[in-house]
Design a protein around this motif. Sequence first.
Motif, short mmCIF file in Angstrom:
data_model
loop_
_atom_site.label_atom_id
_atom_site.label_comp_id
_atom_site.label_asym_id
_atom_site.label_seq_id
_atom_site.Cartn_x
_atom_site.Cartn_y
_atom_site.Cartn_z
N GLY A 24 45.81 37.23 -43.80
CA GLY A 24 45.18 36.10 -43.83
C GLY A 24 44.40 36.50 -42.10
O GLY A 24 43.12 35.62 -42.79
N THR A 25 44.51 37.14 -41.47
CA THR A 25 43.25 37.23 -40.67
C THR A 25 42.41 38.18 -40.84
O THR A 25 40.85 38.03 -41.00
N LEU A 82 35.75 37.05 -45.53
CA LEU A 82 35.51 35.68 -46.02
C LEU A 82 34.76 34.29 -45.53
O LEU A 82 34.30 33.15 -45.78
N SER A 83 34.46 34.81 -43.85
CA SER A 83 33.57 33.63 -42.62
C SER A 83 32.20 33.48 -43.94
O SER A 83 31.93 32.02 -43.21
N PRO A 84 31.76 34.45 -43.97
CA PRO A 84 30.09 33.90 -45.25
C PRO A 84 30.00 32.88 -46.00
O PRO A 84 29.49 32.10 -45.83
N VAL A 94 46.96 31.54 -40.52
CA VAL A 94 46.39 32.37 -39.12
C VAL A 94 47.34 31.66 -37.48
O VAL A 94 47.63 32.39 -37.27
N PHE A 95 46.40 30.75 -37.94
CA PHE A 95 46.64 29.74 -36.37
C PHE A 95 47.97 28.70 -36.72
O PHE A 95 49.10 29.15 -35.79
N LYS A 96 48.17 28.18 -37.60
CA LYS A 96 49.59 26.91 -37.71
C LYS A 96 50.47 27.29 -37.88
O LYS A 96 51.86 26.98 -37.10
N LEU A 146 52.01 27.65 -43.14
CA LEU A 146 51.61 27.67 -44.52
C LEU A 146 51.36 29.78 -44.74
O LEU A 146 51.80 30.02 -43.52
N SER A 147 52.24 30.42 -45.97
CA SER A 147 52.08 31.72 -46.19
C SER A 147 50.97 31.68 -46.94
O SER A 147 50.22 30.95 -47.51
N LEU A 148 50.81 32.87 -47.68
CA LEU A 148 49.44 33.91 -47.92
C LEU A 148 50.19 33.00 -49.78
O LEU A 148 49.32 32.59 -50.79
#
Length: 518
Positions: free
Chosen positions: A331-332, A338-340, A421-423, A426-428
């Motif tokens: 996820g990270t 995918l940040s762009p 990633v943060f909460k 959810l899973s991938l």
Amino acid sequence: MLDSDSRPALNAAGAGAAAVLDRLREGPRSDAVPRNLSPKARAIIDSPMAAPISPIVLAGIVRVVEFILMVAVGLAIFAAYVTPISEHLSLYVPAVLAIATLATLAFQIADIYQVHAFRGHEKQYMRLASAWSVVFLVAIGASFFLKAGDLYSRVWLGTYYVSGLLVLVVSRKILYYIVRRWTREGRLTRRTVIVGGGEAGERIITELRRQKDTGIEIIGLFDDRGDRGGDECAGLAKLGTVDDLVEFGRRTRVDLVIFSLPITAENRILVMLRKLWVLPLDIRLAAHTNKLQFRPRSYSYIGKIPVIDVFDRPIADWDVVMKWVFDKIIGTLALIALSPVLLATAIAIKLDSKGPVIFRQKRYGFNNDLIEVYKFRSMYTDRTDATAAKLVTKDDPRVTRVGRFIRKTSIDELPQLFNVVFKGNLSLVGPRPHAVNAKAEAKLYADAVDGYFARHRVKPGITGWAQINGWRGETDTHEKIQARVEHDLYYIENWSLLLDLSILLRTPLSLLKTENAY
């Protein structure tokens, strides 16, 4: 009560989930409306409860930590005493690794990698010292027969034995206090519910209480026979019916359900299982009162009580750890890669229509918990539908221009990486989380599909088995939601980390084939 004319649906020696699943799906739908529970049940739900720790994972961690300690002690004494280090490194490192490996095996054979051993005192230390001594006797014997005695320092070996034993005892003493505190907090016990009162229920409750170190905490009794037998059984409060147990299991942690009914009461058991199989817990059928006797290997045991395994929770112990690590690492990496795309989409949404970039929606999570899921906003702000009361259709006027593109390509789902990633809610990979009021043919999903809530026995995911098999997009008909639930249940029953990886890799290709995502 015996049901002597019952059909043989529960196989001898404990049929697994696959054997009874089809019949369970024929049962009544789980109630989507919360039930009113008894004051005693609510009191248990409201009582503070610490996060559980898997005894199997704890034992694994102890193995690794002790292995590292044994290696560290051996190498530390080598570095402090043996000179020159560089000339002897190739001799001592393999010896230290061999001793640490043999000691781990010896401790396993001595049965001191169990939570009840961690809680013990003298017996644990005696077994540990005995196993450690045997390992060094084996090492001395091996060096003698291999004529390698002169290659190793006797001072190093003797100091390693004494220091290693001292370090292991001290570490076990620290572990003892930690485990004792966790046990007191209920983090290492399995919260257990007994189903079925009467004489059989009383016997199993008494037997479980009599035995020490079963790791069981009995929190209540449920019985479908109303007030028969009073409000208690063996001093344990009767909290309600099996329908109440479904609601109870959604509002507090229940790890294990034990049926005290005899296997001959098959019809009653099946009726109850049809209600309980949607919960993420283990279900066992107590066999100590059964007149039918199977081979010993047909049973598993809780303490000394033989039980028949009916259901196991889909993902437990190390599987939970592996899936969590998989989600966080992949996820990270996905979030960074995918940040762009995330940034460009956010700018496009801002330029296309007024309103926030992110849309938040309440959806069903693990065990029916409501979670807040993030998405890119794809509708006009004044037309958003937070409850998903109306499904999005083709050429839906509520959807913006950018929204049509990001929904078609599923880019609108990418902010859910923040959920992963943060909460951590959810899973991938997993069954897609549905909005609470989502409907097919004017029916809530839970009313439209048998066993709908069983898909919530695992954490929901961004993509899933149903999605890569073409079941994504609009769910306006009974057949569509039925097919998705069937695929979700297949995923749950066949879960593995490799399946997750396969689904993840196939997701981009499946997006290109999608025709009914609007």
